[in-house]
Design an enzyme around this catalytic site. Structure first.
Site, PDB file in Angstrom:
ATOM      1  N   ARG A  85     -19.409 -36.417 -17.855  1.00  0.00           N
ATOM      2  CA  ARG A  85     -20.138 -37.151 -18.905  1.00  0.00           C
ATOM      3  C   ARG A  85     -21.435 -37.700 -18.329  1.00  0.00           C
ATOM      4  O   ARG A  85     -22.483 -37.649 -18.977  1.00  0.00           O
ATOM      5  CB  ARG A  85     -19.244 -38.270 -19.487  1.00  0.00           C
ATOM      6  CG  ARG A  85     -19.799 -38.863 -20.773  1.00  0.00           C
ATOM      7  CD  ARG A  85     -20.837 -39.932 -20.540  1.00  0.00           C
ATOM      8  NE  ARG A  85     -20.295 -40.953 -19.696  1.00  0.00           N
ATOM      9  CZ  ARG A  85     -21.022 -41.657 -18.832  1.00  0.00           C
ATOM     10  NH1 ARG A  85     -22.323 -41.474 -18.712  1.00  0.00           N
ATOM     11  NH2 ARG A  85     -20.444 -42.567 -18.061  1.00  0.00           N
ATOM     12  N   PHE A 124     -33.101 -37.975 -13.895  1.00  0.00           N
ATOM     13  CA  PHE A 124     -33.928 -39.130 -14.240  1.00  0.00           C
ATOM     14  C   PHE A 124     -34.037 -40.044 -13.025  1.00  0.00           C
ATOM     15  O   PHE A 124     -33.023 -40.574 -12.553  1.00  0.00           O
ATOM     16  CB  PHE A 124     -33.209 -39.841 -15.401  1.00  0.00           C
ATOM     17  CG  PHE A 124     -33.909 -41.019 -16.000  1.00  0.00           C
ATOM     18  CD1 PHE A 124     -34.933 -40.836 -16.921  1.00  0.00           C
ATOM     19  CD2 PHE A 124     -33.520 -42.314 -15.685  1.00  0.00           C
ATOM     20  CE1 PHE A 124     -35.550 -41.932 -17.525  1.00  0.00           C
ATOM     21  CE2 PHE A 124     -34.130 -43.415 -16.285  1.00  0.00           C
ATOM     22  CZ  PHE A 124     -35.143 -43.214 -17.204  1.00  0.00           C
ATOM     23  N   GLY A 125     -35.253 -40.238 -12.533  1.00  0.00           N
ATOM     24  CA  GLY A 125     -35.442 -41.040 -11.319  1.00  0.00           C
ATOM     25  C   GLY A 125     -36.209 -42.317 -11.589  1.00  0.00           C
ATOM     26  O   GLY A 125     -37.454 -42.316 -11.602  1.00  0.00           O
ATOM     27  N   THR A 127     -34.490 -45.774 -10.527  1.00  0.00           N
ATOM     28  CA  THR A 127     -34.043 -46.787  -9.567  1.00  0.00           C
ATOM     29  C   THR A 127     -34.558 -46.507  -8.150  1.00  0.00           C
ATOM     30  O   THR A 127     -34.610 -45.356  -7.715  1.00  0.00           O
ATOM     31  CB  THR A 127     -32.497 -46.808  -9.547  1.00  0.00           C
ATOM     32  OG1 THR A 127     -32.038 -47.016 -10.877  1.00  0.00           O
ATOM     33  CG2 THR A 127     -31.961 -47.905  -8.641  1.00  0.00           C
ATOM     34  N   TRP A 157     -29.671 -43.683  -5.945  1.00  0.00           N
ATOM     35  CA  TRP A 157     -28.616 -43.679  -6.958  1.00  0.00           C
ATOM     36  C   TRP A 157     -28.979 -42.751  -8.111  1.00  0.00           C
ATOM     37  O   TRP A 157     -28.757 -43.090  -9.273  1.00  0.00           O
ATOM     38  CB  TRP A 157     -28.309 -45.106  -7.469  1.00  0.00           C
ATOM     39  CG  TRP A 157     -27.632 -45.926  -6.426  1.00  0.00           C
ATOM     40  CD1 TRP A 157     -28.192 -46.896  -5.667  1.00  0.00           C
ATOM     41  CD2 TRP A 157     -26.261 -45.799  -5.998  1.00  0.00           C
ATOM     42  NE1 TRP A 157     -27.257 -47.388  -4.785  1.00  0.00           N
ATOM     43  CE2 TRP A 157     -26.056 -46.727  -4.969  1.00  0.00           C
ATOM     44  CE3 TRP A 157     -25.196 -44.975  -6.380  1.00  0.00           C
ATOM     45  CZ2 TRP A 157     -24.839 -46.878  -4.318  1.00  0.00           C
ATOM     46  CZ3 TRP A 157     -23.978 -45.124  -5.744  1.00  0.00           C
ATOM     47  CH2 TRP A 157     -23.813 -46.062  -4.721  1.00  0.00           C
ATOM     48  N   GLU A 364     -27.477 -48.071 -16.083  1.00  0.00           N
ATOM     49  CA  GLU A 364     -28.159 -48.107 -17.389  1.00  0.00           C
ATOM     50  C   GLU A 364     -28.141 -49.511 -17.999  1.00  0.00           C
ATOM     51  O   GLU A 364     -27.838 -49.705 -19.171  1.00  0.00           O
ATOM     52  CB  GLU A 364     -27.560 -47.061 -18.334  1.00  0.00           C
ATOM     53  CG  GLU A 364     -27.635 -45.669 -17.709  1.00  0.00           C
ATOM     54  CD  GLU A 364     -28.004 -44.593 -18.677  1.00  0.00           C
ATOM     55  OE1 GLU A 364     -28.591 -44.895 -19.721  1.00  0.00           O
ATOM     56  OE2 GLU A 364     -27.703 -43.424 -18.376  1.00  0.00           O
ATOM     57  N   ARG A 382     -36.536 -62.032 -27.999  1.00  0.00           N
ATOM     58  CA  ARG A 382     -36.815 -60.598 -27.800  1.00  0.00           C
ATOM     59  C   ARG A 382     -36.936 -59.957 -29.176  1.00  0.00           C
ATOM     60  O   ARG A 382     -36.028 -60.075 -30.004  1.00  0.00           O
ATOM     61  CB  ARG A 382     -35.667 -59.951 -27.018  1.00  0.00           C
ATOM     62  CG  ARG A 382     -35.794 -58.453 -26.839  1.00  0.00           C
ATOM     63  CD  ARG A 382     -34.576 -57.883 -26.137  1.00  0.00           C
ATOM     64  NE  ARG A 382     -34.566 -58.195 -24.725  1.00  0.00           N
ATOM     65  CZ  ARG A 382     -35.029 -57.389 -23.761  1.00  0.00           C
ATOM     66  NH1 ARG A 382     -35.494 -56.204 -24.077  1.00  0.00           N
ATOM     67  NH2 ARG A 382     -34.988 -57.749 -22.508  1.00  0.00           N
TER      68      ARG A 382
END
Ligand SMILES: Cc1cc2nc3c(=O)[nH]c(=O)nc-3n(C[C@H](O)[C@H](O)[C@H](O)COP(=O)(O)OP(=O)(O)OC[C@H]3O[C@@H](n4cnc5c(N)ncnc54)[C@H](O)[C@@H]3O)c2cc1C
Length: 405
Positions: A85, A124-125, A127, A157, A364, A382
């Site tokens: 997943r 997806f980079g 962190t 990570w 996330e 917010r």
């Protein structure tokens, strides 16, 4: 109008993924987890089923299903293991959907189409060693060198670090502008100066591939800038609206798996002359799992409905991600408890569920970040502004570059 029914197509999708998980993942996952082995052939087989781009329009190589179909895929995959997943979350949720939302036509043709077909894998980079929740603390830089940027720095990570072909990478193009000085780039693994290294010894998702990626004077062509210079922070946050949605859906899969194992064990194990399921305190744990599953699903599919309608859903997705991941962690913890000492060994899968369920509470957006976000929304501190580019509403009939602009 509210409609809680799944379509026939969605029911069929669920059956397909469930049977895939039962046949292709369940029999092997214990061994893969023990050996810290990521089985890449699973991605190829998911691609054959059209599941690597399930909610990407057909014109971009996807299956053209709605966003809740992606949730179904994630829920069912995580019932097998969090690793696969997570792979779909980063490939489809964080990368492909971001290309669909923010990419120009050339970028979609070059990168999104092969990703949707599963011929290439995306990651997806964001962190970095010193920048997780605090994204703006990142140090990776992209210096303008005429017809290209020169990228230097590292990310850590990163899921699918050794597997992905394309990465959406975030770097400062102008540090003095803080958040507004971050830009997003599409980076290919094969480019000179790119390298990766897996992290071993993780608590959970041991059957997944996670690690570091490094950029040593990587030349990134100007046409690989995603959006405009300075759009990076906005792009990262909108990518997370989709990634978090998949994580929340996957958490429902962990609860399902915890329930399945626990209910079975409740009927098998007897103490004091009766099945343990007959003890009210055990029933309480089962009841909490059921409540967590139903509540999480409602939150997830509500967020999916908003995506289908083309509405901004940062607030609803954050709530779904926070709650579902907390419920999943509690469900896995209670599943171990129900199994007693046997739950503490890998003779049963519940110890893996518990180890796996910890990461989604961290990645996330940690539990604390989502808690703070929800508090800020309620208090009015917010407020989400409209984005310059939205994810296209479903059905996709009119998806052209103009429609998403
Ligand atoms: C298995 C796994 C896969 C991952 N995959 C990816 C990936 O593919 N791509 C990617 O970019 N990243 C990935 N990550 C990284 C993940 O997104 C970060 O770990 C996460 O954002 C948290 O950052 P951090 O670990 O630096 O913790 P920190 O931000 O240092 O937080 C440490 C602690 O402080 C708390 N804290 C921090 N700030 C606040 C605040 N303002 N208020 C209250 N509490 C706060 C946190 O909640 C946490 O408890 C992955 C992580 C894991 C574990």
């Amino acid at each position: 109008m509210m409609n809680f029914d799944f379509t026939e197509e969605q029911e069929l999708l669920r059956k397909t993924v469930r049977s895939f998980v039962d046949k292709e993942i369940m029999p092997y996952i214990k061994e893969w987890d023990e050996n810290q082995h990521f089985e890449t052939s699973i991605l190829t087989r998911l691609a054959h089923l059209g599941l690597m781009g399930v909610c990407i329009p057909e014109q971009y190589g996807g299956s053209g299903m709605d966003y809740n179909s992606l949730a179904i895929v994630c829920e069912e995959l995580e019932r097998g293991d969090t690793a696969f997943r997570t792979a779909v979350s980063v490939h489809t949720g964080l990368n492909s959907m971001t290309l669909l939302q923010w990419g120009n036509e050339e970028q979609k043709q070059k990168y999104l189409v092969p990703q949707s077909k599963g011929q290439k894998v995306g990651a997806f980079g964001l962190t970095e060693p010193n920048a997780g929740s605090d994204v703006a603390a990142m140090q990776t830089k992209a210096i303008d060198a005429g017809d290209h940027y020169v990228l230097n720095g590292s990310k850590t990570w990163i899921s699918l670090c050794d597997v992905a072909d394309h990465f959406i990478v975030f770097a400062y193009t102008d540090k003095s502008k803080k958040h507004h000085g971050i830009s997003a780039f599409i980076v290919e693994r094969t480019w000179e100066g790119f390298s990766s290294k897996a992290i071993k010894g993780k608590l959970g998702i041991r059957a997944g591939n996670t690690g570091e990626i490094f950029f040593d004077n990587v030349k990134v062509p100007k046409e690989n800038l995603l959006g405009e210079e300075g759009d990076g922070f906005k792009i990262a946050m909108s990518a997370l609206d989709n990634g978090r949605f998949t994580v929340a859906a996957g958490a429902c899969g962990t609860i399902m798996a915890s329930l399945e194992s626990s209910v079975k064990y409740c009927h098998e194990r007897s103490t004091f002359g009766k099945e343990i399921g007959r003890h009210q305190l055990v029933q309480q744990m089962i009841a909490k799992m059921e409540a967590g599953l139903v509540q999480s699903r409602l939150l997830v599919y509500h967020a999916g409905c908003l995506k289908n309608q083309g509405k901004r859903n940062t607030r609803e997705t954050s709530l779904a991600k926070w709650q579902a991941c907390d419920y999943a962690y509690e469900a896995a913890n209670d599943a171990v408890q129900i199994h007693g000492a046997y739950g503490f060994s890998n003779d049963y899968p519940v110890e893996r569920y518990l180890r796996n369920a910890k990461a989604p509470v961290i990645y996330e957006g940690t539990r604390e970040i989502h808690t703070v976000m929800q508090g800020e929304y309620v208090l009015g501190y917010r407020v989400d502004k409209p984005l310059s580019k939205m994810l296209p509403a479903w059905p996709f009939e009119s998806v052209t570059e103009e429609a998403v602009n």
